[in-house]
Scaffold this active site. Sequence first.
Site, PDB file in Angstrom:
ATOM      1  N   ILE A 130     -11.458 -29.960  40.737  1.00 54.16           N
ATOM      2  CA  ILE A 130     -10.455 -30.779  41.413  1.00 54.16           C
ATOM      3  C   ILE A 130      -9.107 -30.786  40.680  1.00 54.16           C
ATOM      4  O   ILE A 130      -8.054 -30.772  41.288  1.00 54.16           O
ATOM      5  CB  ILE A 130     -11.015 -32.209  41.628  1.00 54.16           C
ATOM      6  CG1 ILE A 130     -12.050 -32.145  42.757  1.00 54.16           C
ATOM      7  CG2 ILE A 130      -9.897 -33.203  41.979  1.00 54.16           C
ATOM      8  CD1 ILE A 130     -12.822 -33.413  42.988  1.00 54.16           C
ATOM      9  N   CYS A 131      -9.153 -30.729  39.337  1.00 48.98           N
ATOM     10  CA  CYS A 131      -7.890 -30.761  38.578  1.00 48.98           C
ATOM     11  C   CYS A 131      -7.178 -29.412  38.589  1.00 48.98           C
ATOM     12  O   CYS A 131      -6.066 -29.290  38.066  1.00 48.98           O
ATOM     13  CB  CYS A 131      -8.148 -31.212  37.144  1.00 48.98           C
ATOM     14  SG  CYS A 131      -9.183 -30.068  36.233  1.00 48.98           S
TER      15      CYS A 131
END
Length: 180
Positions: free
Chosen positions: A153-154
């Site tokens: 996600i990052c």
Amino acid sequence: MSNSDKQILIAVSGSIAAYKACELVRALTKEGYPVRVIMTRNATEFIGPITFEALTGKKVRVDEYEEGMAHIDAKNSAAVMAVVPATANIIGKMANGIADDLVTSTYLAANCPVIVAPAMNPFMYAHPSVQRNLKRLAEDGVILADPSAGVVICGDEGYGKLADVSSIQTLIVNAFRKNL
Ligand SMILES: Cc1cc2nc3c(=O)[nH]c(=O)nc-3n(C[C@H](O)[C@H](O)[C@H](O)COP(=O)(O)O)c2cc1C
């Protein structure tokens, strides 16, 4: 408690992948498996206990001290314990015998098969200390659901994404059936 009362114990820790534990619990309960959930305090930052209570129909324990001996109750009712998702933090604590919350106390008390499904940033997962802790858990007999590779996600890419819910489910169900 007779063996037929034994349950699948899912322990949720504070990873962004905690929502996938909801999918896992739903899939297991839909197939009729008895599931009980415990959570770390940090996991409740991601998902509320009420969600798992609705999915399982059972109280979710977070606080070790709220009532009775929660870690003993949890381990006594477990035919299998699965930490999903497992943070770098909880893996480190489990590998080093630290028992400073309900999940880690239950792990040390558990006398059933234990499955750990790591989920974290790829740089965290690749860190030598995390790899050392995972190796130690495997040597201690813990079944590891290895994470898959991809973009997390990052935005970082590599191994660290939680393994497929269906493959974790298969590991849990196999261990549960064997230990009934
Ligand atoms: C938005 C956000 C996402 C996070 N995701 C992860 C993760 O996927 N894996 C991980 O190991 N730590 C992650 N962390 C850090 C953990 O929440 C932190 O290490 C915490 O102490 C874990 O507590 P617990 O192991 O007791 O649940 C995240 C933190 C934040 C703020």
